[in-house]
Scaffold this motif. Structure first.
Motif, mmCIF file in Angstrom:
data_model
loop_
_atom_site.group_PDB
_atom_site.id
_atom_site.type_symbol
_atom_site.label_atom_id
_atom_site.label_comp_id
_atom_site.label_asym_id
_atom_site.label_seq_id
_atom_site.Cartn_x
_atom_site.Cartn_y
_atom_site.Cartn_z
ATOM 1 N N CYS A 1 0.853 -1.217 0.000
ATOM 2 C CA CYS A 1 0.000 0.000 0.000
ATOM 3 C C CYS A 1 0.875 1.249 0.000
ATOM 4 O O CYS A 1 0.589 2.213 -0.732
ATOM 5 C CB CYS A 1 -0.902 0.033 1.233
ATOM 6 S SG CYS A 1 -2.116 -1.280 1.298
ATOM 7 N N LEU A 2 1.928 1.236 0.813
ATOM 8 C CA LEU A 2 2.780 2.428 0.893
ATOM 9 C C LEU A 2 3.441 2.713 -0.453
ATOM 10 O O LEU A 2 3.457 3.859 -0.920
ATOM 11 C CB LEU A 2 3.832 2.259 2.002
ATOM 12 C CG LEU A 2 4.879 3.375 2.096
ATOM 13 C CD1 LEU A 2 4.229 4.736 2.318
ATOM 14 C CD2 LEU A 2 5.872 3.085 3.225
ATOM 15 N N LEU A 3 3.967 1.656 -1.089
ATOM 16 C CA LEU A 3 4.616 1.863 -2.399
ATOM 17 C C LEU A 3 3.619 2.462 -3.401
ATOM 18 O O LEU A 3 3.932 3.396 -4.133
ATOM 19 C CB LEU A 3 5.156 0.538 -2.943
ATOM 20 C CG LEU A 3 6.371 -0.045 -2.196
ATOM 21 C CD1 LEU A 3 6.713 -1.425 -2.749
ATOM 22 C CD2 LEU A 3 7.569 0.881 -2.303
ATOM 23 N N ARG A 4 2.387 1.912 -3.393
ATOM 24 C CA ARG A 4 1.376 2.401 -4.345
ATOM 25 C C ARG A 4 0.949 3.823 -3.994
ATOM 26 O O ARG A 4 0.696 4.644 -4.873
ATOM 27 C CB ARG A 4 0.162 1.473 -4.352
ATOM 28 C CG ARG A 4 0.503 0.132 -4.991
ATOM 29 C CD ARG A 4 -0.715 -0.754 -5.089
ATOM 30 N NE ARG A 4 -0.311 -2.058 -5.614
ATOM 31 C CZ ARG A 4 -0.914 -3.193 -5.346
ATOM 32 N NH1 ARG A 4 -1.974 -3.203 -4.564
ATOM 33 N NH2 ARG A 4 -0.487 -4.330 -5.863
ATOM 34 N N ARG A 5 0.888 4.105 -2.693
ATOM 35 C CA ARG A 5 0.478 5.458 -2.274
ATOM 36 C C ARG A 5 1.533 6.490 -2.681
ATOM 37 O O ARG A 5 1.186 7.573 -3.156
ATOM 38 C CB ARG A 5 0.251 5.495 -0.762
ATOM 39 C CG ARG A 5 -0.138 6.888 -0.291
ATOM 40 C CD ARG A 5 -0.720 6.879 1.095
ATOM 41 N NE ARG A 5 -0.823 8.225 1.607
ATOM 42 C CZ ARG A 5 -1.878 8.735 2.232
ATOM 43 N NH1 ARG A 5 -2.929 7.984 2.440
ATOM 44 N NH2 ARG A 5 -1.868 9.973 2.673
ATOM 45 N N ILE A 6 2.804 6.162 -2.489
ATOM 46 C CA ILE A 6 3.862 7.117 -2.864
ATOM 47 C C ILE A 6 3.716 7.477 -4.345
ATOM 48 O O ILE A 6 3.686 8.652 -4.720
ATOM 49 C CB ILE A 6 5.262 6.516 -2.581
ATOM 50 C CG1 ILE A 6 5.493 6.387 -1.069
ATOM 51 C CG2 ILE A 6 6.363 7.377 -3.217
ATOM 52 C CD1 ILE A 6 6.727 5.557 -0.697
ATOM 53 N N LYS A 7 3.596 6.433 -5.166
ATOM 54 C CA LYS A 7 3.509 6.657 -6.615
ATOM 55 C C LYS A 7 2.250 7.474 -6.948
ATOM 56 O O LYS A 7 2.317 8.494 -7.652
ATOM 57 C CB LYS A 7 3.479 5.296 -7.327
ATOM 58 C CG LYS A 7 3.520 5.353 -8.822
ATOM 59 C CD LYS A 7 3.755 3.936 -9.378
ATOM 60 C CE LYS A 7 3.901 3.924 -10.883
ATOM 61 N NZ LYS A 7 2.695 4.278 -11.596
ATOM 62 N N ARG A 8 1.109 7.035 -6.422
ATOM 63 C CA ARG A 8 -0.156 7.714 -6.750
ATOM 64 C C ARG A 8 -0.170 9.155 -6.242
ATOM 65 O O ARG A 8 -0.557 10.073 -6.957
ATOM 66 C CB ARG A 8 -1.331 6.951 -6.128
ATOM 67 C CG ARG A 8 -2.680 7.579 -6.452
ATOM 68 C CD ARG A 8 -3.774 7.123 -5.515
ATOM 69 N NE ARG A 8 -3.470 7.475 -4.141
ATOM 70 C CZ ARG A 8 -4.118 6.994 -3.095
ATOM 71 N NH1 ARG A 8 -5.086 6.123 -3.266
ATOM 72 N NH2 ARG A 8 -3.802 7.379 -1.872
ATOM 73 N N ASP A 9 0.267 9.360 -5.008
ATOM 74 C CA ASP A 9 0.179 10.718 -4.436
ATOM 75 C C ASP A 9 1.105 11.697 -5.155
ATOM 76 O O ASP A 9 0.775 12.879 -5.302
ATOM 77 C CB ASP A 9 0.466 10.698 -2.932
ATOM 78 C CG ASP A 9 -0.727 10.173 -2.128
ATOM 79 O OD1 ASP A 9 -1.693 9.688 -2.747
ATOM 80 O OD2 ASP A 9 -0.679 10.242 -0.886
ATOM 81 N N ILE A 10 2.253 11.199 -5.626
ATOM 82 C CA ILE A 10 3.163 12.084 -6.376
ATOM 83 C C ILE A 10 2.594 12.338 -7.776
ATOM 84 O O ILE A 10 2.570 13.480 -8.246
ATOM 85 C CB ILE A 10 4.580 11.480 -6.428
ATOM 86 C CG1 ILE A 10 5.200 11.501 -5.016
ATOM 87 C CG2 ILE A 10 5.472 12.250 -7.418
ATOM 88 C CD1 ILE A 10 6.528 10.782 -4.885
ATOM 89 N N GLU A 11 2.090 11.273 -8.409
ATOM 90 C CA GLU A 11 1.602 11.432 -9.798
ATOM 91 C C GLU A 11 0.244 12.114 -9.881
ATOM 92 O O GLU A 11 -0.033 12.856 -10.817
ATOM 93 C CB GLU A 11 1.508 10.059 -10.482
ATOM 94 C CG GLU A 11 2.873 9.481 -10.812
ATOM 95 C CD GLU A 11 2.798 8.077 -11.399
ATOM 96 O OE1 GLU A 11 1.686 7.530 -11.559
ATOM 97 O OE2 GLU A 11 3.873 7.523 -11.678
ATOM 98 N N GLU A 12 -0.627 11.871 -8.888
ATOM 99 C CA GLU A 12 -2.026 12.317 -9.050
ATOM 100 C C GLU A 12 -2.496 13.313 -7.995
ATOM 101 O O GLU A 12 -3.531 13.941 -8.168
ATOM 102 C CB GLU A 12 -2.972 11.104 -8.990
ATOM 103 C CG GLU A 12 -2.767 10.126 -10.127
ATOM 104 C CD GLU A 12 -3.556 8.834 -9.924
ATOM 105 O OE1 GLU A 12 -4.548 8.835 -9.179
ATOM 106 O OE2 GLU A 12 -3.141 7.820 -10.512
ATOM 107 N N ARG A 13 -1.790 13.431 -6.856
ATOM 108 C CA ARG A 13 -2.336 14.264 -5.779
ATOM 109 C C ARG A 13 -1.417 15.429 -5.403
ATOM 110 O O ARG A 13 -1.537 16.000 -4.312
ATOM 111 C CB ARG A 13 -2.669 13.397 -4.550
ATOM 112 C CG ARG A 13 -3.785 12.398 -4.820
ATOM 113 C CD ARG A 13 -4.258 11.644 -3.590
ATOM 114 N NE ARG A 13 -5.381 10.759 -3.900
ATOM 115 C CZ ARG A 13 -5.980 9.945 -3.039
ATOM 116 N NH1 ARG A 13 -5.557 9.886 -1.782
ATOM 117 N NH2 ARG A 13 -6.989 9.193 -3.412
#
Ligand SMILES: Nc1ncnc2c1ncn2[C@@H]1O[C@H](COP(=O)(O)OP(=O)(O)O)[C@@H](O)[C@H]1O
Ligand SMILES: Nc1ccn([C@@H]2O[C@H](COP(=O)(O)O)[C@@H](O)[C@H]2O)c(=O)n1
Length: 210
Positions: A141-153
């Motif tokens: 979850c953390l790995l996916r959150r880092i990627k998503r939050d940088i790319e989308e948020r």
């Protein structure tokens, strides 16, 4: 089936809740018709922060129950059950505010609601006919959150890690993980678990045929 079935999809941030809900939706919407299936996102019910400075918004704890307007979410679920359309708010994780335009959601036979704290709130839990918990390992979850939050948020690595250590990880252990006990179905491997997606689709078809 005369009644509306409400399905909660809960679990950690970036555990795959949205992907799971949108996959079930995409795979059933043609078959069930426009009044068949709809999604509400708990994130849409984050409280508006437009009265705060950006610095205050960034420092807010978004992983506690008081960050959400759960009363409004509950009212919208009830309205949909009663056959009334609702206006789901739109929320920006980049500005931490509600957007001016809401999204109309029409009543449907199956309403999926997805979000981190759905099963932590006893009064919301009463609204759910079926509850699913996405049991994805926290490191994934953390790995996916880092990627998503940088790319989308609109975040950077430092802001994601600071928020994660201060609020997100503690909330998982204090609120989210304990709420797994209320789930009817625990899904491993995230939003692409095809067997779990098929099980929920089969259950929905069965309910609609009753
Ligand atoms: N099983 C999976 N394999 C690969 N990527 C996934 C998987 N499940 C989710 N993701 C990705 O991880 C990110 C977070 O998933 P998302 O469904 O938005 O999580 P949540 O709604 O629980 O916060 C998204 O970019 C999504 O595409
Ligand atoms: N302004 C905000 C509001 C929420 N968050 C984070 O979102 C997470 C929940 O959404 P998921 O799609 O990841 O389930 C939650 O963990 C909050 O920390 C945010 O960063 N900023």
């Amino acid at each position: 089936m005369s009644k509306t079935t409400v399905i909660a999809i809960a679990g950690a941030s970036a555990s795959g809740k949205s992907l799971f809900a949108s996959t079930v939706y995409q795979e059933l919407v043609a078959e069930l018709g426009s009044d068949g299936i709809a999604i509400l996102a708990e994130d849409a019910y984050y409280r508006d922060q437009s009265h705060m400075t950006m610095e205050q918004r960034v420092l807010t704890n978004y992983d506690q129950p008081s960050a959400f307007e759960h009363d409004l979410l509950k009212q919208h679920i009830r309205d949909l059950r009663d056959g009334k359309a609702v206006e789901m708010p739109q929320y920006s994780h980049t500005t931490h505010t509600r957007l001016p335009e809401s999204i109309p959601v029409a009543p449907a036979k199956v309403i999926m609601v997805e979000g981190i704290l759905l099963l932590t709130d006893p009064s919301l839990r009463e609204e759910f006919d079926i509850s699913v918990f996405m049991d994805t390992p926290l490191d994934i979850c953390l790995l996916r959150r880092i990627k998503r939050d940088i790319e989308e948020r609109g975040r950077n690595l430092q802001s994601v890690t600071e928020q994660y250590e201060k609020y997100v990880r503690p909330a998982f252990f204090d609120h989210i993980f304990p709420s797994k006990q209320y789930a009817d179905l625990v899904v491993t491997r995230g939003g692409r678990n095809e067997i779990a997606i098929d099980i929920i689709k089969t259950k929905i078809r069965q309910l609609l045929a009753e």
